[in-house]
Write an enzyme that holds these catalytic residues in place. Structure first.
Site, PDB file in Angstrom:
ATOM      1  N   GLN A   1       0.825  -1.208   0.000  1.00 57.76           N
ATOM      2  CA  GLN A   1       0.000   0.000   0.000  1.00 57.76           C
ATOM      3  C   GLN A   1       0.857   1.254   0.000  1.00 57.76           C
ATOM      4  OE1 GLN A   1      -3.412  -0.438  -0.129  1.00 57.76           O
ATOM      5  NE2 GLN A   1      -3.245   1.665  -0.795  1.00 57.76           N
TER       6      GLN A   1
ATOM      7  N   HIS B   1       2.049   3.089  -3.269  1.00 59.18           N
ATOM      8  CA  HIS B   1       1.123   3.808  -4.148  1.00 59.18           C
ATOM      9  C   HIS B   1       1.526   5.269  -4.299  1.00 59.18           C
ATOM     10  CE1 HIS B   1      -1.995   1.131  -5.510  1.00 59.18           C
ATOM     11  NE2 HIS B   1      -2.148   0.613  -4.309  1.00 59.18           N
TER      12      HIS B   1
ATOM     13  N   GLU C   1     -10.056   1.441   3.868  1.00 63.48           N
ATOM     14  CA  GLU C   1     -10.362   0.932   2.530  1.00 63.48           C
ATOM     15  C   GLU C   1     -10.081  -0.576   2.479  1.00 63.48           C
ATOM     16  OE1 GLU C   1      -8.918   1.632  -2.119  1.00 63.48           O
ATOM     17  OE2 GLU C   1      -7.673   2.325  -0.467  1.00 63.48           O
ATOM     18  N   HIS C   2      -8.881  -0.970   2.899  1.00 59.61           N
ATOM     19  CA  HIS C   2      -8.495  -2.382   2.953  1.00 59.61           C
ATOM     20  C   HIS C   2      -8.236  -2.758   4.411  1.00 59.61           C
ATOM     21  CE1 HIS C   2      -6.974  -0.881  -1.013  1.00 59.61           C
ATOM     22  NE2 HIS C   2      -7.553  -2.002  -1.456  1.00 59.61           N
TER      23      HIS C   2
ATOM     24  N   ASP D   1      -6.766  -6.925  -5.395  1.00 60.30           N
ATOM     25  CA  ASP D   1      -6.504  -5.845  -6.352  1.00 60.30           C
ATOM     26  C   ASP D   1      -6.550  -6.339  -7.791  1.00 60.30           C
ATOM     27  OD1 ASP D   1      -6.256  -3.888  -4.489  1.00 60.30           O
ATOM     28  OD2 ASP D   1      -4.074  -3.764  -4.534  1.00 60.30           O
TER      29      ASP D   1
ATOM     30  N   HIS E   1     -54.983  13.804  -3.163  1.00 60.35           N
ATOM     31  CA  HIS E   1     -54.564  12.445  -2.842  1.00 60.35           C
ATOM     32  C   HIS E   1     -55.744  11.634  -2.288  1.00 60.35           C
ATOM     33  CE1 HIS E   1     -50.534  14.013  -3.368  1.00 60.35           C
ATOM     34  NE2 HIS E   1     -49.989  12.812  -3.120  1.00 60.35           N
TER      35      HIS E   1
END
Length: 875
Positions: free
Chosen positions: A702, A705, A771-772, A805, A864
């Site tokens: 990670q 990135h 996220e992960h 991934d 209505h």
């Protein structure tokens, strides 16, 4: 340089006085006039004094330089008074009595040794003599200027020579030629204010201010068009950009007090006249070589740059950005703004100022002092803004204090002395240490904290992601989106050439595509990943739902694919077929009629072959060869060749995310998006059963990135040696990575948090909402039930994030930045919409009708109620 001279008996008209206040220096007849000018304007105010005893009082009142008759200078100089604050005046009487050359020699041998400037009162005839050159020799005035320029006075630069042209009856008659002659030798010209006028108001006996400024500055241009390069700076002298000026634009700028320049395309250019980003002119000066102008301005609107940024070199930073943001919050604070709360709660602001001042006073470590000083500056700027005080006002006050030469003792008031004698202990945040990238050869390590040692505020700070300045990003993206919306393909082609440096002949490639030849292993890998991802997403399709809620009332729900979807696949130099798979497969499974894929072209204008192959497999109907905000805008609004889509999905940088958010909020676009996005992130839970090498590899997968990647390690029951083993693996594996420089930046920003129990670890994970989430701990599967917030979970030692991934089947387009609290990752349902239906029989309407009519009456919606009643009457 032009130095206007203002006498108490001949104050200039307000407009001229304002324009004179824009020049670097003005000379005043007495200190009181100079004091008033220095308090209201930006000019350096010099003032005449009659004796040495009056110098200190004049300087304390705000005078920059006291102009003292040379006859009043003691033999040993001015004693304790800084020479940089003294100018010596050689009067017309001195020169008549002693002779011009004698006075110039005295000024050269004595005057420039004891002062920052010498002022010469010369008649027109004496000026001619002073500037006359004998064969092969410099003029007398030039010799004095040369001698003065060779002596520096502290930080004030070289000694200056000023020529004040006087006649028998008072003010002398300067001409532009005389100003140019004085400027040619490097001297400054003192011109009486009554001889100056704004260009439009000048009489035959007056000099236009702009023309006098140009002549006296010796301003030169090395350009064929004669324009002057002009640097534009703000109140803090931060450069906003570079433009050009002409004699006409300088006259307009001084006359109007605004940023007015000369455009090489449009001529006279009033900055911001159409955009609203106008500039109030604060000062005009010339550089030391007389070939560059500097305009100091107060910038309004979005900023100086046509891209709506504060400067042409990017956004503001540091204290300038803080001051700008605080001012914005004062005028229109967003919902939940803490700064907005401070403006409305004076007691809270006062308490925070006292608190932060105390914490700064007690801080001792380098990082802690910087941390606490930053906090105090923030609250101080809020206090200033609440009272209409700008950063420029604060700086002016600092400058005025600096001008004082008489100092008070500076002792603290008694109540603060007693408080400082026994300071209350202040707990310094353990999070406040400097975070810097690891250096080559230095161990790359995470910060390590123990959960039990954190305060509630520190724990919350670890959960908080870095603040993203979305306002600045939006200001950059909006012109791109607007350009594509207005000009379609032409804008996309232009922006692709500008940002991706690729010149294309067309924007869109339509199916069927020319399927590229790929290496057999790569093709087989994509095919395997495609099969797994398709199998998992096909299993998510659910059939129609039908239920009879009461006799005769049948309700149903069925799904339909979103017809037209846009898929953004980052790329260009990178190869990202996995993103194309993760977006294209669920769209294909859902049955979307039109799948438009957008990806940046390669330098030769082609599409990455692996991405093209995936586009073919998922049944994409078109490929847009563009990236960034322009690609998002093209799909959101449609162009001549780019189909307009109904929903846009896919990851991207902050500009892509901003463009997606803009499009989603624009009713003219009528487009949805998958989710907001931030930097990618992972949270790993490890215990004594975890393999340190596996844990480190997941953290690094990670961290590589980007520098802003978020990496968190939670350890449960690990001792110092076990944590050190993971740290050693992180460093050892990082050093073998091609992107080690990125890891050296991201890992030091990351942290390891030591937890007491697995329950505590899962509670922190749910609060962080990663996220992960990777569960490396013993009996990891048993912890899945405790997961409340996460994008995707990787269970056990043989489930690395990399598999999700690429090829296991789950989707890798996941919510980041804590958005997994309320968003799911991309899945088949992302590309579906669910429609409900109901069918009532005669019996069903009879059964439910009274209920509907009763509720309609409560809400006073008679139509209505009537829609049911009219049917019941027929029954």
């Amino acid at each position: 340089m032009l130095v206007p001279k203002i006498a108490s008996s001949a104050a200039p008209a307000p407009a001229l006085q304002r324009a004179i206040g824009l020049l670097p220096t003005a000379l005043f007849a007495d200190p009181q006039l100079a004091c008033d000018a220095s308090g209201a304007g930006h000019t350096a105010a010099w003032a005449g004094v009659e004796s040495l005893s009056a110098v200190a009082a004049a300087l304390d009142s705000g005078v920059s330089v006291a102009v003292l008759p040379a006859t009043q200078l003691p033999a040993d100089g001015c004693g304790s008074i800084d020479a940089a604050r003294i100018a010596l005046r050689y009067t017309a009487a001195d020169i008549r009595a002693q002779g011009l050359r004698s006075v110039l020699e005295a000024a050269q041998t004595t005057g420039i040794q004891h002062a920052a400037a010498v002022v010469l009162e010369l008649s027109p005839t004496q000026l001619d003599d002073a500037t006359a050159c004998a064969a092969g020799e410099a003029s007398p005035l030039a010799q004095l200027v040369r001698a003065a320029g060779s002596r520096l006075v502290g930080a004030s630069g070289p000694v200056r020579v000023l020529v004040d042209l006087v006649g028998d009856a008072g003010a002398g008659a300067w001409t532009l030629d005389a100003l140019e002659r004085v400027a040619a030798v490097g001297a400054d010209a003192v011109v009486a204010a009554e001889q100056l006028a704004l260009d439009a108001d000048a009489t035959p006996t007056q000099l236009p201010l702009a023309a006098a400024f140009v002549a006296a500055s010796g301003l030169v241009s090395d350009r064929p068009d004669g324009l002057f390069t002009t640097v534009v700076v703000d109140e803090q002298r931060v450069c906003l950009g570079v433009v050009y000026s002409s004699a006409a634009s300088i006259a307009a700028a001084l006359g109007e007090g605004q940023g007015v320049y000369w455009s090489r395309k449009r001529g006279l250019w009033h900055k911001g006249l159409t955009s609203g980003a106008t500039q109030t002119l604060l000062g005009v000066s010339v550089d030391c070589d007389s070939d560059v102008l500097c305009f100091r301005v107060s910038q309004s609107g979005a900023g100086f740059c046509h891209h709506s940024t504060r400067t042409c070199f990017g956004p503001a930073a540091g204290i300038s950005r803080l001051a700008h943001t605080v001012a914005e919050r004062r005028d229109s604070a967003p919902e939940g703004s803490y700064t907005g709360r401070l403006f409305s709660d004076a007691a809270l602001l006062r308490a925070k100022l006292l608190e932060e001042a105390s914490e700064l006073a007690d801080a001792s470590e380098h990082a802690d002092v910087a941390f606490e000083a930053a906090d105090l500056l923030y609250f101080a700027m809020v206090k200033c803004a609440a009272h209409g005080v700008t950063l420029a006002d604060v700086e002016r006050s600092l400058d005025r204090k600096h001008l004082k030469v008489t100092r008070r003792p500076g002792n603290a008031k008694p109540q603060y002395v007693s408080a400082a004698a026994a300071p209350a202990p202040v707990r310094t945040s353990i999070l406040s240490a400097d975070i810097r990238p690891a250096l080559p050869g230095e161990q790359t390590r995470m910060r390590v904290f123990a959960d039990g040692e954190l305060s509630a505020a520190e724990r919350a700070a670890l959960i908080q992601r870095p603040i993203i300045d979305s306002g600045e990003i939006m200001r950059r993206v909006r012109p791109i989106v607007d350009a594509v919306r207005a000009n379609g393909d032409a804008a996309v082609l232009e922006l692709t050439e500008k940002f991706d440096r690729v010149r294309l002949d067309r924007v869109v490639v339509r199916a069927p595509f020319d399927v590229p030849e790929l290496a057999p292993a790569v093709r087989a890998a994509i095919d395997q990943a495609y099969a797994n991802v398709r199998a998992f997403h096909a299993a998510q399709l659910d059939g129609p739902l039908s239920i009879e809620t009461m006799p005769g009332v049948k309700c149903s729900r069925f799904s339909r694919a979103i017809e037209r979807v846009g898929l953004y696949v980052p790329g260009g130099s990178a190869v990202l077929p996995s993103s194309a798979l993760m977006l294209g497969v669920p769209a294909q499974v859902a049955g979307c009629r039109e799948i438009v894929l957008a990806t940046p072209p390669r330098p030769d204008g082609s599409i990455v072959p692996e991405v093209l192959y995936v586009a073919h497999k998922v049944g994409a109907t078109a490929i847009v060869k563009a990236g960034g905000a322009q690609a998002i805008a093209a799909m959101a609004y449609g162009t001549e060749t780019v189909p307009k889509v109904d929903k846009i999905c896919g990851p991207g940088n902050q500009y892509v995310t901003a463009a997606k958010m803009l499009a989603q909020n624009d009713t003219a676009a009528m487009v949805a998006i998958d989710m907001p996005a931030g930097p990618s992130e992972v949270l790993v839970v490890a215990d004594a059963t975890s393999n340190p090498a596996y844990v480190a590899s997941d953290l690094l997968s990670q961290a590589e990135h980007g520098p802003d990647s978020q990496v968190v390690l939670l350890t449960v029951g690990l001792d110092d040696a076990q944590v050190a083993a993971i740290e050693a693996q992180v460093h050892e594996q990082a050093e073998r990575l091609p992107r080690v420089d990125v890891v050296r930046q991201s890992i030091p920003k990351s942290y390891c948090l030591r937890m007491a129990t697995m329950r505590d670890a899962m509670a922190f994970s749910n609060a962080y909402a990663p996220e992960h989430l990777i569960l490396h701990n013993d009996r990891a599967a048993d912890c899945v039930d405790a997961v409340v917030n996460a994008g995707s979970v990787f269970v056990g030692p043989y489930s690395p994030e990399s598999c999700g991934d690429y090829a296991s089947g789950t989707n890798h387009t996941l919510p980041t930045y804590g958005f997994s609290r309320m968003y799911s990752g991309v899945n088949t349902a992302t590309f579906l919409k669910h429609i409900t239906a109901q069918e009532l029989t005669r019996e069903g309407l009879a059964n439910i009708g009274p209920t509907v009519m009763a509720l309609a009456e409560v809400e006073e919606l008679e139509a209505h109620r009537n829609a049911v009643a009219i049917r019941l009457r027929d029954m």
